[in-house]
Design a protein around this motif. Structure first.
Motif, mmCIF file in Angstrom:
data_model
loop_
_atom_site.group_PDB
_atom_site.id
_atom_site.type_symbol
_atom_site.label_atom_id
_atom_site.label_comp_id
_atom_site.label_asym_id
_atom_site.label_seq_id
_atom_site.Cartn_x
_atom_site.Cartn_y
_atom_site.Cartn_z
ATOM 1 N N UNK A 126 0.917 -1.176 0.033
ATOM 2 C CA UNK A 126 -0.039 -0.090 0.099
ATOM 3 C C UNK A 126 0.865 1.401 -0.038
ATOM 4 N N UNK A 127 1.929 1.206 0.736
ATOM 5 C CA UNK A 127 2.796 2.464 0.666
ATOM 6 C C UNK A 127 3.596 2.538 -0.461
ATOM 7 N N UNK A 128 3.898 1.437 -1.190
ATOM 8 C CA UNK A 128 4.480 1.495 -2.527
ATOM 9 C C UNK A 128 3.774 2.438 -3.351
ATOM 10 N N UNK A 129 2.295 2.413 -3.272
ATOM 11 C CA UNK A 129 1.464 3.139 -4.138
ATOM 12 C C UNK A 129 1.537 4.674 -3.944
ATOM 13 N N UNK A 130 1.906 5.007 -2.590
ATOM 14 C CA UNK A 130 2.073 6.515 -2.289
ATOM 15 C C UNK A 130 3.464 6.769 -2.880
ATOM 16 N N UNK A 131 4.346 5.789 -2.796
ATOM 17 C CA UNK A 131 6.062 6.203 -3.311
ATOM 18 C C UNK A 131 5.762 6.399 -4.941
ATOM 19 N N UNK A 132 5.159 5.281 -5.375
ATOM 20 C CA UNK A 132 5.109 5.425 -6.993
ATOM 21 C C UNK A 132 4.461 6.799 -7.491
ATOM 22 N N UNK A 133 3.486 7.254 -6.856
ATOM 23 C CA UNK A 133 2.878 8.494 -7.365
ATOM 24 C C UNK A 133 3.935 9.719 -6.699
ATOM 25 N N UNK A 134 4.714 9.879 -5.652
ATOM 26 C CA UNK A 134 5.547 10.925 -5.370
ATOM 27 C C UNK A 134 6.850 10.793 -6.128
ATOM 28 N N UNK A 135 7.273 9.752 -6.422
ATOM 29 C CA UNK A 135 8.438 9.824 -6.884
ATOM 30 C C UNK A 135 8.390 9.741 -8.495
ATOM 31 N N UNK A 136 7.247 9.169 -9.250
ATOM 32 C CA UNK A 136 7.319 9.099 -10.520
ATOM 33 C C UNK A 136 5.784 9.477 -11.129
ATOM 34 N N UNK A 137 5.033 9.971 -10.526
ATOM 35 C CA UNK A 137 3.834 10.496 -11.005
ATOM 36 C C UNK A 137 2.941 9.320 -11.550
#
Length: 210
Positions: A42-53
């Protein structure tokens, strides 16, 4: 005689910084003809959005369709499983992946794997890889490492797990962030015995990179 490259590789994205490494790894594995079983926290979803849009929806089928189209995967070459999908093949030692990579790997995930907790499919798949003697590569993205982190890594390394921090080299004179990402992904692919031409290898003349 060299061992064959794995045909099926499980890749897990967790909530550490470093999503470009994981996404590039999936791209290269698919390009090399491997079947990829993808898991994400679930946190990977946040990181993907933050780092790569990059939007990783909660529905695995949507992620599977989007990434398969993005990387031009063949039908069935990319499968995406939910965190609680306990009937997924990689949840059992009777049908594990040939190898598994957690990239990026949080210290929490690393600790859970070291303790054998298996509280979600990522942890269970890693536990299966260890008990079945399959290649398991963890790409821990944290700095500095605490004594707890190092002790967990040592415990796993003694079990045969490959601990591969994303530490790019500079002897190839990287010019872009993509060059730095490719250096790390190349080291992961080497551990999996998957051929690539991402970087020039040490000791090779210009133009002879593999």
């Amino acid at each position: 005689m060299s061992l064959p490259a794995p045909q099926t590789v499980a890749v897990a994205f967790t909530g550490a910084s470093g999503m470009p490494y994981g996404l590039r790894l999936v791209e290269c594995l698919l390009a090399a003809g491997c079947t990829v079983w993808l898991l994400y926290s679930q946190v990977a979803q946040i990181v993907a959005r933050q780092e790569m849009g990059l939007d990783l929806p909660s529905r695995p089928a949507e992620v599977e369709a989007a990434l398969a189209a993005r990387f031009k995967a063949a039908d069935g070459q990319l499968r995406v499983f939910g965190r609680e999908e306990w009937f997924a093949p990689l949840a059992s030692g009777s049908n594990p992946a040939d190898a598994m990579v957690v990239c990026p790997c949080t210290m929490g995930t690393l600790a859970a794997i070291a303790a054998g907790l298996s509280q979600n499919l990522i942890e269970r798949a890693a536990d299966v890889a260890i008990k079945e003697g399959r290649k398991l590569v963890l790409v821990p993205r944290e700095t500095p490492f605490s004594a707890i982190h190092l002790e967990n890594m040592l415990k796993l390394a003694r079990l045969g797990v490959v601990i591969l921090p994303p530490s790019p080299g500079f002897y190839n004179h990287p010019q872009t962030v993509d060059d730095l990402v490719d250096f790390v992904v190349a080291r992961v692919l080497d551990q999996l015995r998957v051929p690539h031409r991402l970087t020039q290898r040490w000791g090779e003349a210009d133009g002879e990179g593999a």
